[in-house]
Enzyme design. Structure first.
Site, PDB file in Angstrom:
ATOM      1  N   LYS A 112      -7.196   9.148   5.997  1.00  0.00           N
ATOM      2  CA  LYS A 112      -5.935   8.507   5.904  1.00  0.00           C
ATOM      3  C   LYS A 112      -5.684   7.859   7.273  1.00  0.00           C
ATOM      4  O   LYS A 112      -5.219   6.911   7.568  1.00  0.00           O
ATOM      5  CB  LYS A 112      -4.845   9.180   5.407  1.00  0.00           C
ATOM      6  N   GLU A 155     -13.547   1.051  -0.895  1.00  0.00           N
ATOM      7  CA  GLU A 155     -12.984   2.534  -0.546  1.00  0.00           C
ATOM      8  C   GLU A 155     -12.963   3.102  -1.714  1.00  0.00           C
ATOM      9  O   GLU A 155     -13.476   4.293  -1.504  1.00  0.00           O
ATOM     10  CB  GLU A 155     -11.587   2.061   0.194  1.00  0.00           C
ATOM     11  N   HIS A 181     -22.411 -21.810   2.080  1.00  0.00           N
ATOM     12  CA  HIS A 181     -22.973 -21.455   3.337  1.00  0.00           C
ATOM     13  C   HIS A 181     -23.731 -20.176   3.324  1.00  0.00           C
ATOM     14  O   HIS A 181     -24.039 -19.474   4.387  1.00  0.00           O
ATOM     15  CB  HIS A 181     -22.194 -21.376   4.729  1.00  0.00           C
ATOM     16  N   LYS A 190     -10.094  -2.649  -0.738  1.00  0.00           N
ATOM     17  CA  LYS A 190      -9.825  -1.810  -1.637  1.00  0.00           C
ATOM     18  C   LYS A 190     -10.858  -1.231  -2.585  1.00  0.00           C
ATOM     19  O   LYS A 190     -11.159  -0.038  -3.164  1.00  0.00           O
ATOM     20  CB  LYS A 190      -8.917  -2.218  -2.454  1.00  0.00           C
ATOM     21  N   ARG A 211      12.664   8.839   9.474  1.00  0.00           N
ATOM     22  CA  ARG A 211      12.725   7.205   9.515  1.00  0.00           C
ATOM     23  C   ARG A 211      12.880   6.672  10.960  1.00  0.00           C
ATOM     24  O   ARG A 211      13.007   5.663  10.991  1.00  0.00           O
ATOM     25  CB  ARG A 211      14.208   7.117   8.821  1.00  0.00           C
ATOM     26  N   TRP A 214      19.419   3.855  15.572  1.00  0.00           N
ATOM     27  CA  TRP A 214      18.191   3.288  16.217  1.00  0.00           C
ATOM     28  C   TRP A 214      18.937   1.975  16.873  1.00  0.00           C
ATOM     29  O   TRP A 214      19.140   1.184  16.246  1.00  0.00           O
ATOM     30  CB  TRP A 214      17.239   2.993  14.662  1.00  0.00           C
TER      31      TRP A 214
END
Ligand code: G6P
Length: 616
Positions: A611, A496, A512, A493, A27, A75
């Site tokens: 990825k 791909e 156009h 998407k 995280r 954090w």
């Protein structure tokens, strides 16, 4: 993002706490600490800046042991990353607290507590909680009762774990805006901000709800709800494979990740919303001060993350009134750029390791603000330990969790949520966003996970319309306003994972050029706005129909669009116009998924794509 682990047991739980912290490392954090109550009834702590492994090394030099303890990865939001700011925080020698979230009224409480003689040893908002609780204990000596009283004075968001040397039988927890889960063992019980931290010790969990306070003992758990009434929360058995790198009940990772969106959007919002406003400190300790100076925003990203940036431009200019430019990183990094004064440089990346995005950030950081450089850099990223996060001044982590499918889905919607938080924060700090609108959007954000669930429930409707595309080689995606980048993401998407040529256009550009391509072999997908642009879009659609083009329209159920000859309308749940881009992304993801399944392509690992693109 901070992480919490706690335990009450009959054995030494040091290793359990440290292992729990390690499981939360993904995280992102800057320091770690642990506090344990030893068998002599003394509370001791160990804290280190840096990795959990450094804390572990410190513990092997100077061991701590105990059967009751709390631990934390921090954090920084208030106060720089340092040992003195790391949790657990103490008040006196007997009371320790760890905290996730942001206490907004910490300054006011700090002043009150100082005047009562409490001495602060950190710059954190958390330290006010532990002194406030200590003070409350003087009037109400029972720890549980005192915690119930003390939290009433806290404004903001918190997940808390508390232990006291004076009441060594219990670990206390309080949740408001920041998640906590109790892990149930045999003769021992645990607490964490994420069940992932506790899978080593148990598979039975009890999730605290908003406003809950829990008293956890070795062999009992008692919970009180926000109204102070005793409640029983259901305990849930965790089955291996329900999360993480396992497809579970889904055929593909992509479908699983699409369906995770309500949950991960919820996580991305956790701890970042106040009652009617965004908690600006979620962006880091210097955020409020820096945001006040920002006069321009420059966004840089690649692929899907770039589309998130494109949506954000509509929000930043339209809602927060702040000029914004967006560019793909591979172009931006090689171009001579004229930097406007007081520009915030924002990079968006799922992985935080994309070569072009990193290079763009490094270029941007080369010049100091006084030499015409950027005011500061902000990373919106899904990986807390990535290069992008390490090298940026400010970070807002999305909480999408690991994304396995190459085609990005949940990373995109969580980026959009993060960018909406940025928009509202900049508008708030600069005073350019109407307070009523901010409150309205905060409320809408809270409802967003439910709305996303409703959109996901339309899965079978979208599956049916996907048949339209099975035999097609080309398609056109149209959108207007902030829905234009959503159309771009929908087209990306589709190409791909189904290898169908898909192009996105702002609907006003149809005449156009692209209209020349439209015929019955070119389905046109439209993301309809539910605002003043709807009527304009309807005329664009007429133009398509007149050329025999088949239409697939995603429109608000209140927009009054109907099915007709060659026109397939999918009615979407009604949502605030500003958040529509997030909702309408869902059916477009499902559409590309089902078309790919029909075509039999490799959904999770499409040909030629990676990825994370870590080379140019
Ligand atoms: C690759 C991935 C995309 C992603 C892009 C940017 O092309 O296949 O899904 O959007 O990289 O990646 P980032 O990790 O920087 O968001």
């Amino acid at each position: 993002m901070c992480g919490i682990v706690g335990a009450v047991a009959e054995r030494n739980i040091t290793a359990v706490l440290v292992e729990g912290l390690k499981r939360l490392e993904y995280r992102g954090y800057d320091s770690a600490g642990v506090a344990l109550l030893n068998d002599q009834g003394e509370l001791h702590r160990s804290r280190r800046v840096g990795k959990v492994s450094e804390l572990e090394a410190a513990l092997s030099q100077e061991p701590l042991a105990g059967r009751l303890g709390i631990a934390h990865t921090r954090w920084a939001t208030h106060g720089a990353p340092s040992e003195r700011n790391a949790h657990p925080h103490f008040s006196g020698h007997d009371l320790a607290v760890v905290h996730n979230g942001i206490i907004e009224n910490h300054e006011e409480l700090r002043e009150q507590l100082k005047s009562l003689g409490y001495v602060f040893s950190s710059d954190t908002d958390t330290e006010v909680i532990v002194h406030l609780l200590n003070h409350t204990l003087k009037i109400q000596p029972d720890l549980t009762a005192a915690l119930k009283e003390a939290v009433k004075q806290l404004h903001g968001a918190y997940g808390l774990a508390v232990i006291s040397a004076k009441q060594p039988d219990r670990l206390l927890a309080a949740r408001s805006g920041s998640p906590l889960v109790i892990g149930l063992g045999l003769g021992e019980n645990f607490l964490a901000s994420d069940q992932l931290a506790l899978r080593q010790v148990t598979d039975r969990f009890m999730y605290l709800e908003e406003g809950d306070i829990a008293e956890i003992q070795r062999d009992s758990v008692q919970i009180w709800d926000a109204a102070g009434q005793p409640v029983v929360r259901e305990s849930v058995q965790y089955h291996e494979g329900a999360e993480a790198a396992d497809k579970g009940e889904y055929r593909h990772f992509m479908l699983k990740e699409i369906h995770e969106q309500p949950k991960v959007v919820q996580r991305t919002l956790e701890g970042r919303l106040g009652s009617d406003h965004v908690l600006v400190q979620a962006f880091g300790p210097q955020a409020a001060e820096l945001f006040g100076k920002v006069r321009n925003v420059q966004i840089v990203a690649c692929g899907t993350s770039y589309h998130a940036g494109m949506v954000a431009r509509y929000w930043l200019e339209g809602l927060a009134g702040i000029p914004c430019q967006v560019e793909v990183a591979s172009e931006f990094r090689y171009r001579k750029v004229v930097v406007q004064p007081d520009t915030l440089f924002v990079s968006i990346s799922q992985s935080g390791e994309t070569a072009d995005t990193l290079a763009a950030l490094r270029n941007a950081k080369e010049h100091a603000p006084d030499k015409g450089g950027y005011l500061a850099s902000l990373a919106i990223c899904n990986v807390g330990i990535s290069s992008l996060v390490r090298e940026s001044d400010l970070t807002l982590l999305t909480q999408a969790g690991p994304e396995i499918g190459v085609a990005s889905t949940k990373a995109f919607t969580t980026q959009l949520v993060a960018l909406m938080l940025l928009t509202l924060s900049l508008g708030q700090v600069r005073g350019t966003l109407d307070k009523t609108l901010e409150a309205e959007l905060v409320e809408e954000l809270r409802r967003l996970p439910t709305r996303l669930g409703e959109a996901l429930a339309m899965d079978s409707v979208v599956e049916k319309v996907s048949e339209l595309f099975a035999e097609k080689h080309h398609s056109l995606f149209l959108g207007r306003g902030a829905q234009y980048p959503v159309a771009m993401e929908g087209a990306l998407k589709l190409k791909e994972i189904s290898y169908i040529h898909a192009e996105a256009y702002p609907a006003g550009e149809l005449k156009h050029g692209p209209l020349a391509l439209v015929d019955s072999d070119m389905p046109v997908v439209t993301v309809a706005p539910n605002n003043e642009l709807l009527e304009k879009l309807k005329s664009n659609l007429q133009e398509v129909r007149a050329r025999g083009g088949e239409l697939l329209v995603f429109a608000d159920e209140q927009a009054g669009m109907r099915n007709g000859e060659g026109t397939h309308v999918v009615n979407m749940p009604h949502i605030h116009d500003a958040l529509a881009p997030i909702l309408y992304t869902i059916p477009l993801q499902l559409l590309s998924y089902y078309v790919a399944v029909l075509k039999g392509t490799d959904v999770d690992q499409p040909r030629n794509l990676a990825k994370s693109v870590t080379v140019e």
